[in-house]
Motif scaffolding. Structure first.
Motif, PDB file in Angstrom:
ATOM      1  N   LEU A   1       0.861  -1.123  -0.195  1.00  0.00           N
ATOM      2  CA  LEU A   1       0.154   0.026   0.093  1.00  0.00           C
ATOM      3  C   LEU A   1       0.793   1.133   0.016  1.00  0.00           C
TER       4      LEU A   1
ATOM      5  N   TYR B   1      -0.975   6.074  -5.967  1.00  0.00           N
ATOM      6  CA  TYR B   1      -2.371   6.543  -6.632  1.00  0.00           C
ATOM      7  C   TYR B   1      -2.131   8.200  -6.724  1.00  0.00           C
TER       8      TYR B   1
ATOM      9  N   PHE C   1     -12.883   2.370  -3.637  1.00  0.00           N
ATOM     10  CA  PHE C   1     -12.279   1.320  -2.631  1.00  0.00           C
ATOM     11  C   PHE C   1     -13.396   0.549  -1.869  1.00  0.00           C
TER      12      PHE C   1
ATOM     13  N   ARG D   1     -18.117   0.381   7.667  1.00  0.00           N
ATOM     14  CA  ARG D   1     -17.838   1.349   6.521  1.00  0.00           C
ATOM     15  C   ARG D   1     -19.128   1.626   5.674  1.00  0.00           C
TER      16      ARG D   1
ATOM     17  N   LEU E   1      -5.760  -3.541   8.481  1.00  0.00           N
ATOM     18  CA  LEU E   1      -5.568  -2.380   7.452  1.00  0.00           C
ATOM     19  C   LEU E   1      -6.774  -1.840   6.949  1.00  0.00           C
ATOM     20  N   PHE E   2      -7.979  -2.367   6.807  1.00  0.00           N
ATOM     21  CA  PHE E   2      -9.065  -1.600   6.384  1.00  0.00           C
ATOM     22  C   PHE E   2     -10.133  -1.507   7.385  1.00  0.00           C
TER      23      PHE E   2
ATOM     24  N   TYR F   1      -3.653   5.923   1.189  1.00  0.00           N
ATOM     25  CA  TYR F   1      -4.634   6.958   1.540  1.00  0.00           C
ATOM     26  C   TYR F   1      -5.717   6.927   0.975  1.00  0.00           C
ATOM     27  N   ILE F   2      -6.306   6.070   0.113  1.00  0.00           N
ATOM     28  CA  ILE F   2      -7.597   5.909  -0.374  1.00  0.00           C
ATOM     29  C   ILE F   2      -8.127   4.876   0.391  1.00  0.00           C
ATOM     30  N   THR F   3      -7.699   4.164   1.197  1.00  0.00           N
ATOM     31  CA  THR F   3      -8.043   2.797   1.961  1.00  0.00           C
ATOM     32  C   THR F   3      -9.149   3.348   3.104  1.00  0.00           C
TER      33      THR F   3
ATOM     34  N   ILE G   1     -12.600   8.104  -5.218  1.00  0.00           N
ATOM     35  CA  ILE G   1     -11.600   6.792  -4.990  1.00  0.00           C
ATOM     36  C   ILE G   1     -11.918   5.951  -3.866  1.00  0.00           C
ATOM     37  N   LYS G   2     -11.871   7.047  -2.675  1.00  0.00           N
ATOM     38  CA  LYS G   2     -12.218   6.015  -1.357  1.00  0.00           C
ATOM     39  C   LYS G   2     -13.588   5.265  -1.557  1.00  0.00           C
TER      40      LYS G   2
END
Lengths: 317, 479
Positions: free
Chosen positions: A25, A30, B423, B210, B465-466, A37-39, B419-420
């Motif tokens: 990542l 990007y 994602f 989310r 991570l997410f 940063y987009i996640t 873009i977020k």
């Protein structure tokens, strides 16, 4: 034995996959920045005014005044106006800086040798639970790694630990952006006035509905800790509530101030409430709902200096 | 206390260690103590209501057994248990709703009419443990099981902490025998429980929380968005609700398994259903089977002279109750009613649809059935999510009048982070793709231990991570 083998295997796999994931990542770009940063929301880019101001600030400097707080601080207190009044000033305010994070900044950056007077700008919004925006910015951009990791470890959100890992992985990268309105000495200046819609709302006396602010007990605890820390460091501190616009939700103002008062009165810490400032007009002295423009800053800072001088907190220069 | 909180992690660790060091025969005491602490964590006062439910249900069941040859007295004790349990539920959950309706009806006839609105703070999990207790009383009444003589065991049955807040709604025949059995530590149970918990945690904080950000934004500002965005938000809500509630179920089942208990499954991939009837066999299975056994079947049996209309009547009443069970709001009542109407339609047209299926290409028939069922589910979920009935109708109206507004859809995506947002949609797609494989593999444990461990490790890394951390309550906590 089997249970230990399983635990070790899992911990090892998680560690390897985590660092591999972070590396990917960080490496995959990007728009010229790491894809991490987009996640997630509130993953701040490396750079901007926070990055610059903490590298510009000298821990061995001799500042008469240092300001801390949220964007209302770094946009509301101009070190150049304080300079012109004869006081060497620096602004350490950062975006959405929570009072808890202010504590870590005071802990790692300030003492009685480099700062004669600490002004902390208080605002109900800085006392809520959501500190991620502030923590992410500080963890990524503070120049003192100990301070950055202290903020990360105390945020109780894994996303700040991810940002700490990213900081480690991007240690040698250059900042990805800079802010045009950053004027130096920690201050960001805006000359604009309210948008046309906000001006119309203001003149039609139309209020905007805000999400109710809920004060977090932990932030109050850190507010008290800051007072104790300043006393321990023999650092003179005052708290200031800077001017608010017509759109400010005044419903919790008094209860919020009442929450802070006992600690300040007990420890004899001055508090200046400029939330209502007669000479400030929302239409001409704010550039958005929460932030003063340069004209507003001029009026407010002069009034503050006068008040601090009257109360002998600042000596005449 | 949320499963996905540091508080729960510390609480669970303390309970697990205490349970482990306690002799097997006394482990129920640790679990009962933990359950009471867990339930009383936020508001200890609600422990009194729980205690009342436990004591009344326990003693009335023993009395029913005592008077098993005196039907009138036996029925009296059943009624008293049901009356007290439903009474508590009605007072705390529905009193405000009913007084509001009476007040609104009163103003239609007399302008000066007004009565005090009585909204009490809803004790968390009350709908779940009340139904579980009533189910037990009915089982004893119908002679399906002997009453539990051990008050401690019975208290644990009602209050068992993994399931008390949001189910699965336990059944006495499945749960009480497990409480009687000694529960030695098992590495297999620990592994299964942790894998199941991690799978639930992934669904909750990587997917559901989310999606909550986008759904909340749209459903709080319905007039601002075109139909295209409202369709998207409703689609996202469907997956949010499924991920959120099935996540809670997975975590509850996982925690219970670590202590040696097997809870009922609650979900079986409901969005692949090809009829509303099938949907209810796959969605919130512990509630739908409870309603089938204790509401639908008795009503249908009591009206058997009406022949097929007995079924129609039983379906309608059952789903009216199902809607009301979800919440004291007209939106939930409408949700229940339209589900009931759809089931009635399916029941009444079964033969015609059967003929049609025989004369149609199976692929086309199945695809069409799936699509119709899924679209119906989405529209019914509008009532589940909307804050008011007016909001729900406005949303549906916009869904059918401005569904073509692609520019509005693009603007929403940009406003939601561009873009977020994409994602997040990619993560949702990933979840849709892996859901069946991961859920089945973990449930059946049909892979070697190290493969299962690696799968759980991958999920943990995704969480790290997410994950969208922060305290977002489980949706079903409000029920």
């Amino acid at each position: 034995m089997a249970i230990i083998r399983h635990i070790l295997l899992s911990v090892f796999t998680i560690a390897v996959l985590y660092f591999l994931g972070m590396f990917v990542l960080k490496t995959v770009p990007y728009s010229g920045k790491p894809a991490i940063y987009i996640t997630n929301n509130y993953y701040n880019w490396k750079g901007g005014d926070t990055y610059e101001k903490y590298r510009e600030f000298s821990k061995t400097g001799d500042y008469d005044i240092v300001v801390a707080g949220s964007s209302r601080a770094y946009r509301g207190y101009s070190p150049f106006l304080f300079d012109s009044a004869g006081y060497n000033c620096f602004n350490l305010g950062t975006s959405a800086q929570s009072i808890k994070n202010t504590y870590f900044i005071v802990k790692h950056y300030l003492d009685s040798a480099n700062c004669q007077l600490l002004i902390i700008d208080v605002f109900a919004g800085a006392f809520t639970k959501n500190q991620l925006e502030s923590s992410s910015d500080l963890v990524e951009n503070l120049n003192d790694p100990a301070a950055a990791y202290d903020v990360a470890m105390h945020n109780k959100d894994i996303r700040t630990l991810n940002i700490a890992t990213l900081r480690f992985l991007t240690e040698n990268d250059k900042p990805y952006f800079s802010k045009k309105d950053y004027s130096g000495k920690g201050y960001s200046e805006k000359g604009d006035s309210l948008s046309v819609k906000q001006q119309t709302d203001f003149f039609n006396r139309k209020k905007v509905t805000h999400k109710k602010i809920e004060i977090d007990e932990e932030q109050i605890r850190y507010f008290n800790k800051i007072v104790d820390l300043c006393m321990e460091k023999k650092l003179r501190v005052v708290f200031v509530y800077s001017p608010v616009s017509y759109f400010y939700d005044y419903s919790i103002h008094h209860s919020f101030v009442d929450m802070l008062k006992p600690s300040m009165e007990m420890k004899n810490v001055p508090f200046y409430d400029f939330s209502i400032c007669d000479s400030i007009n929302t239409a001409y002295h704010f550039y958005d709902e929460s932030h003063l423009n340069s004209a507003g800053v001029k009026i407010f800072n002069r009034a503050l200096v006068t008040k601090l001088k009257q109360d002998k907190i600042l000596s005449d220069k | 206390m949320l499963f996905n909180s540091l508080d729960f992690f510390l609480f669970f660790s303390a309970v697990f260690i205490s349970w482990l060091v306690t002799p097997v025969n006394f482990r129920w005491i640790i679990l009962l103590g933990a359950s009471l602490v867990f339930y009383g964590w936020e508001k200890p006062v609600y422990l009194f209501l729980l205690a009342l439910t436990i004591l009344i249900t326990y003693s009335s069941a023993i009395k029913m057994e005592e008077f098993k040859k005196a039907p009138v007295k036996k029925r009296l004790f059943l009624y008293s248990a049901v009356f007290v349990n439903l009474g508590i539920l009605i007072i705390f959950k529905y009193l405000g709703f009913f007084t509001d309706i009476i007040s609104q009806l009163g103003t239609l006839f007399s302008k000066g009419f007004s009565i005090q609105s009585l909204h009490l703070l809803l004790p968390i999990g009350i709908s779940f443990y009340t139904f579980q207790s009533i189910g037990y009383s009915l089982d004893v009444y119908y002679g399906l099981r002997k009453p539990e003589k051990h008050l401690g065991y019975f208290a644990l049955f009602v209050s068992f902490f993994p399931q008390i807040l949001s189910g699965p709604i336990g059944r006495s025949n499945e749960m009480l025998p497990q409480i009687h059995q000694p529960k030695p530590f098992s590495l297999n149970n620990l592994g299964y429980g942790l894998q199941r918990f991690v799978w639930g945690l992934f669904k909750k904080i990587v997917i559901a929380d989310r999606l909550d950000i986008y759904v909340n934004d749209v459903y709080s500002n319905i007039p601002d968005y075109p139909g295209s965005v409202l369709w998207l938000a409703t689609l996202l809500f469907a997956f949010q609700l499924y991920a959120d509630f099935s996540a809670y179920t997975d975590m509850a089942i996982g925690v219970a398994r670590i202590f040696g208990f097997t809870l009922l499954e609650n979900f079986d991939f409901p969005f692949i259903s090809k009829s509303v009837t099938e949907f209810w066999r796959r969605w919130h299975m512990s509630l739908s089977s409870w309603l089938r056994d204790y509401v639908y079947t008795p009503i249908q049996f009591s009206k058997k002279k009406w022949k097929k209309w007995a079924t129609v009547y039983a379906i309608f009443l059952t789903f009216f109750i199902c809607g009301l069970w979800h919440g004291a709001k007209m939106t939930f009542v409408i949700f229940g009613i339209i589900q009931g109407l759809a089931l009635m339609y399916e029941m009444l047209t079964r033969e015609k649809r059967q003929q049609w299926r025989e004369n149609t290409n199976p692929y086309i028939y199945n695809s069409y059935s799936w699509l119709i069922t899924f679209m119906f589910t989405l529209i019914s979920f509008v009532f589940f999510r909307a804050n008011t009935t007016a909001d729900a109708f406005l949303l549906i109206q916009k869904q059918f009048t401005t569904f073509y507004d692609i520019a509005g859809l693009k603007a929403f995506m940009v406003h939601s982070g561009g873009i977020k947002f994409l994602f997040s949609m990619a993560l949702l797609m990933l979840f849709v793709l892996i859901d069946r494989y991961f859920a089945t593999t973990i449930q059946t444990q049909n892979k070697k231990a190290y493969v299962l461990n690696v799968m759980a490790s991958v999920l943990i890394v995704f969480i790290l991570l997410f994950g969208t951390f922060g305290k977002v309550d489980f949706i079903y906590f409000q029920f």
